[in-house]
Write an enzyme that holds these catalytic residues in place. Structure first.
Site, mmCIF file in Angstrom:
data_model
loop_
_atom_site.group_PDB
_atom_site.id
_atom_site.type_symbol
_atom_site.label_atom_id
_atom_site.label_comp_id
_atom_site.label_asym_id
_atom_site.label_seq_id
_atom_site.Cartn_x
_atom_site.Cartn_y
_atom_site.Cartn_z
ATOM 1 N N MET A 1 -90.234 -38.154 96.759
ATOM 2 C CA MET A 1 -91.086 -38.981 97.593
ATOM 3 C C MET A 1 -92.015 -38.097 98.410
ATOM 4 S SD MET A 1 -88.128 -41.593 98.814
ATOM 5 C CE MET A 1 -89.064 -42.616 99.921
ATOM 6 N N GLN B 274 -91.400 -33.501 90.089
ATOM 7 C CA GLN B 274 -92.254 -34.599 89.625
ATOM 8 C C GLN B 274 -93.720 -34.164 89.573
ATOM 9 O OE1 GLN B 274 -93.434 -38.277 91.855
ATOM 10 N NE2 GLN B 274 -92.151 -39.257 90.299
ATOM 11 N N CYS C 174 -97.002 -44.243 91.312
ATOM 12 C CA CYS C 174 -97.609 -44.155 92.636
ATOM 13 C C CYS C 174 -98.740 -45.176 92.780
ATOM 14 C CB CYS C 174 -98.133 -42.742 92.889
ATOM 15 S SG CYS C 174 -98.849 -42.594 94.534
ATOM 16 N N ASN D 168 -84.455 -48.924 90.345
ATOM 17 C CA ASN D 168 -84.930 -48.509 91.666
ATOM 18 C C ASN D 168 -85.628 -49.677 92.375
ATOM 19 O OD1 ASN D 168 -87.881 -47.051 92.802
ATOM 20 N ND2 ASN D 168 -85.951 -46.570 93.793
ATOM 21 N N ASP E 294 -85.364 -51.171 96.722
ATOM 22 C CA ASP E 294 -84.616 -51.926 97.739
ATOM 23 C C ASP E 294 -83.104 -51.735 97.678
ATOM 24 O OD1 ASP E 294 -87.133 -52.797 98.311
ATOM 25 O OD2 ASP E 294 -86.813 -54.883 97.711
ATOM 26 N N GLY F 17 -84.501 -44.584 97.539
ATOM 27 C CA GLY F 17 -85.619 -43.926 98.216
ATOM 28 C C GLY F 17 -85.537 -44.084 99.716
ATOM 29 N N ARG F 18 -86.164 -45.131 100.228
ATOM 30 C CA ARG F 18 -86.327 -45.266 101.680
ATOM 31 C C ARG F 18 -85.004 -45.354 102.437
ATOM 32 N NH1 ARG F 18 -90.128 -50.250 101.124
ATOM 33 N NH2 ARG F 18 -88.719 -50.439 99.347
#
Ligand SMILES: Cc1cc2nc3c(=O)[nH]c(=O)nc-3n(C[C@H](O)[C@H](O)[C@H](O)COP(=O)(O)O)c2cc1C
Length: 308
Positions: free
Chosen positions: A1, A54, A84, A184, A186, A208-209
């Site tokens: 990220m 990446q 992205c 991927n 949420d 991720g987040r």
């Protein structure tokens, strides 16, 4: 990220049980290869294996060259970004914009797979927008091109980060290809990870987040997936130690000036998760000196211990 998974954060996530932590995206444009940010992004000092990098770009030749040079720099997996949604990326038809050009996707994937002797993986969204969800076709193209695994973020490019991720497309992708599929979008708790794995049949989940400000989520998720039981949340002492060590590491890694700036967002993520009202720490985010930033952070943690 981008702006998140730098070397210190990747090491932290791996320490807490993430099986893989991918670098921030690296532009394949040759004129950026000696840029300070690119060099930092390709640094793997002390990083546990496998080291995944990446890459982002539109030109098959440039992407192949970028993959090759990262192989030489120690990458062990090359991941290709076709997810992205950022305007400046899509304006040059890179990232998720590539999903609109399946021939280009094929050309890039084949060029990169041929260029390196490493596994090459692909990260995509479900499509350009909800009316053009071509994740299935892209996944088949990827499989044919020799891609080793595919990650699907359950949103279209047009969705950005709004609304809820949908997993139906991921389920279909999983049925359509025989390479590993990583779900991927949420996934923010052990239960959600298990639910998404169950619902999609995916081989793994990517978080991720939800790792921002709580890198120990990987320990919690992997423990739950393996045993079906929940591991206790980290104590305030453990959280405090992790935070301080992480911020010190950022100061060391980037140097005091840049380190202080980069540390701000991590401090904010940690303190938000600890539910400390922003009013108490917003001045801490303006500190310019490394020592003062650490002192301010210690003060917040001390006050939190007193009320806990
Ligand atoms: C700040 C930020 C930067 C991101 N940068 C990248 C990136 O460089 N490459 C990538 O494949 N995805 C990137 N993503 C997308 C995430 O990898 C992930 O697909 C998305 O956030 C959905 O997963 P989550 O709900 O677990 O966060 C980024 C997301 C955020 C919020």
């Amino acid at each position: 990220m981008a702006g998140v998974t730098d070397l210190p954060f990747r090491r932290l996530c791996r320490h807490y049980g993430a099986a893989l932590a991918v670098t921030e995206m690296i532009s394949s444009r040759p004129q950026l290869s000696y840029h300070r940010r690119t060099l930092q992004r390709t640094d793997h000092s002390g990083e546990p294996q496998p080291r995944a990098v990446q890459i982002l770009g539109v030109d098959p030749g440039e992407m192949a060259a970028c993959a090759r040079s990262n192989e030489a720099l120690g990458a062990q997996i090359i991941d290709i970004n076709m997810g992205c949604p950022a305007k400046k990326v899509c304006k040059v038809a890179a990232g998720s914009a590539l999903l609109r050009d399946e021939r280009k996707v094929d050309a890039i994937l084949r060029a990169v797979v041929e260029a390196v002797s490493l596994p090459v993986t692909l990260k995509i969204r479900t499509g350009w927008d909800r009316r053009h969800r071509n994740a299935l076709r892209i996944a088949r193209i990827a499989e044919q091109a020799g891609i080793a695994a595919i990650t699907v973020h359950g949103r279209s490019r047009a969705c950005g980060f709004s609304g809820e991720a949908e997993y139906e497309t991921i389920t279909q992708v999983k049925k359509a290809v025989s390479i590993p599929v990583i779900a991927n979008g949420d996934i923010d708790s052990p239960h959600k990870a298990r639910q998404v794995l169950h619902e999609t049949g995916a081989d793994a989940v990517m978080i991720g987040r939800a790792a921002q400000g709580q890198p120990w989520i990987f320990r919690q998720v992997s423990h739950f997936l393996q045993s079906g039981t929940r591991v206790a949340s980290p104590s305030l002492d453990e959280i405090a130690t992790v935070m301080v060590e992480h911020i010190q590491e950022l100061h060391r890694y980037y140097g005091p000036q840049q380190g202080v700036r980069i540390a701000r967002k991590h401090i904010a993520w940690y303190l938000q998760r600890l539910a400390i009202p922003r009013a108490y720490w917003k001045t801490l985010l303006r500190e310019e000196e490394a020592m003062r930033q650490l002192e301010g952070l210690s003060l917040q943690l001390q006050q939190l211990r007193q009320v806990a």
